[in-house]
Design a protein around this motif. Sequence first.
Motif, PDB file in Angstrom:
ATOM      1  N   ARG A  19       0.834  -1.201   0.000  1.00 41.02           N
ATOM      2  CA  ARG A  19       0.000   0.000   0.000  1.00 41.02           C
ATOM      3  C   ARG A  19       0.873   1.256   0.000  1.00 41.02           C
ATOM      4  NH1 ARG A  19      -4.659  -1.338   4.328  1.00 41.02           N
ATOM      5  NH2 ARG A  19      -5.891  -2.624   2.945  1.00 41.02           N
ATOM      6  N   GLN A  21       3.967   1.562  -1.040  1.00 42.74           N
ATOM      7  CA  GLN A  21       4.619   1.688  -2.352  1.00 42.74           C
ATOM      8  C   GLN A  21       3.609   2.161  -3.398  1.00 42.74           C
ATOM      9  OE1 GLN A  21       6.241  -2.219  -3.063  1.00 42.74           O
ATOM     10  NE2 GLN A  21       8.119  -1.809  -1.879  1.00 42.74           N
ATOM     11  N   ALA A  22       2.418   1.606  -3.346  1.00 41.29           N
ATOM     12  CA  ALA A  22       1.373   2.009  -4.286  1.00 41.29           C
ATOM     13  C   ALA A  22       1.001   3.467  -4.065  1.00 41.29           C
ATOM     14  CB  ALA A  22       0.147   1.114  -4.133  1.00 41.29           C
ATOM     15  N   GLN A  23       0.907   3.846  -2.775  1.00 34.18           N
ATOM     16  CA  GLN A  23       0.592   5.242  -2.459  1.00 34.18           C
ATOM     17  C   GLN A  23       1.704   6.152  -2.969  1.00 34.18           C
ATOM     18  OE1 GLN A  23      -2.220   6.424  -1.195  1.00 34.18           O
ATOM     19  NE2 GLN A  23      -1.479   8.525  -1.170  1.00 34.18           N
ATOM     20  N   ALA A  24       2.940   5.787  -2.758  1.00 32.23           N
ATOM     21  CA  ALA A  24       4.088   6.596  -3.208  1.00 32.23           C
ATOM     22  C   ALA A  24       4.099   6.663  -4.731  1.00 32.23           C
ATOM     23  CB  ALA A  24       5.396   6.010  -2.687  1.00 32.23           C
ATOM     24  N   ARG A  25       3.849   5.512  -5.368  1.00 31.08           N
ATOM     25  CA  ARG A  25       3.820   5.481  -6.836  1.00 31.08           C
ATOM     26  C   ARG A  25       2.659   6.324  -7.364  1.00 31.08           C
ATOM     27  NH1 ARG A  25       6.017   6.058 -11.230  1.00 31.08           N
ATOM     28  NH2 ARG A  25       5.229   4.873 -12.983  1.00 31.08           N
ATOM     29  N   ALA A  26       1.516   6.249  -6.707  1.00 32.42           N
ATOM     30  CA  ALA A  26       0.344   7.032  -7.109  1.00 32.42           C
ATOM     31  C   ALA A  26       0.648   8.526  -6.950  1.00 32.42           C
ATOM     32  CB  ALA A  26      -0.874   6.636  -6.288  1.00 32.42           C
ATOM     33  N   GLU A  27       1.288   8.880  -5.842  1.00 27.36           N
ATOM     34  CA  GLU A  27       1.646  10.291  -5.628  1.00 27.36           C
ATOM     35  C   GLU A  27       2.650  10.760  -6.685  1.00 27.36           C
ATOM     36  OE1 GLU A  27       2.959  10.626  -1.578  1.00 27.36           O
ATOM     37  OE2 GLU A  27       0.941  10.277  -0.779  1.00 27.36           O
ATOM     38  N   GLU A  28       3.580   9.874  -7.017  1.00 20.80           N
ATOM     39  CA  GLU A  28       4.570  10.206  -8.056  1.00 20.80           C
ATOM     40  C   GLU A  28       3.887  10.403  -9.406  1.00 20.80           C
ATOM     41  OE1 GLU A  28       8.088   7.787 -10.256  1.00 20.80           O
ATOM     42  OE2 GLU A  28       8.047   7.603  -8.076  1.00 20.80           O
ATOM     43  N   ILE A  29       2.942   9.505  -9.728  1.00 24.16           N
ATOM     44  CA  ILE A  29       2.204   9.603 -11.000  1.00 24.16           C
ATOM     45  C   ILE A  29       1.375  10.886 -11.012  1.00 24.16           C
ATOM     46  CG2 ILE A  29       0.330   8.559 -12.345  1.00 24.16           C
ATOM     47  CD1 ILE A  29       1.489   5.791 -11.505  1.00 24.16           C
ATOM     48  N   GLN A  32       3.700  13.810 -11.487  1.00 27.47           N
ATOM     49  CA  GLN A  32       4.138  13.897 -12.887  1.00 27.47           C
ATOM     50  C   GLN A  32       2.994  14.417 -13.769  1.00 27.47           C
ATOM     51  OE1 GLN A  32       5.487   9.952 -13.862  1.00 27.47           O
ATOM     52  NE2 GLN A  32       7.510  10.248 -12.901  1.00 27.47           N
TER      53      GLN A  32
END
Length: 189
Positions: A19, A21-29, A32
């Motif tokens: 979760r 990592q997914a949250q961090a990836r979602a925030e990164e997306i 961007q």
Amino acid sequence: MALDKLLENETQQEIEQIRAQAQARAEEIVAQAQERARTLIESRTRQLDSARQAELVRARSAADLDSNAQRLSASDSLQAQAFATSEGYLQGAAQSPEYPMILVRLLEEALTVLPGARVVEAATAEHGAVHQALSQLGRSLEVRANEQIRTGVRLVGADGKSSVQNTLLGRLERVRGELAPQISRLLAE
């Protein structure tokens, strides 16, 4: 039970990690996407501003061209009026008491070019003034009617082939090209 709890805790930790990592990836997306959107908006804003500036320049240029065209048209119109007024004045000169003296000068100039002239052509209305001018010059030439010769004379040589025309309207027409720029300058001032 401790093993169950341990596996459950491990699973829970893995789920939390996934979760996170997914949250961090979602925030990164999202970051961007927001950056791309901001860049796109700025780019479109610059394009629209450039297009607006270009349209303003085109509009100003078109207005300047239109203004210049109107100014030239007005100048041409006023210039045509000036020449028409001058022509009217010169045609009126044929009725003035001084007109025979003007014809004396015109005849003298024409006779220097064609000294062997035998005939003087002039508009019928000007024949009286032509006779007076010839009398003042001590010349006797045949006077013929030619309604196309107004405000002056046309001398015809003895052979009938050579001739010279000297009229006030003809002089105005000859200097029209030289006077036009001066009149335009005066009108512009």
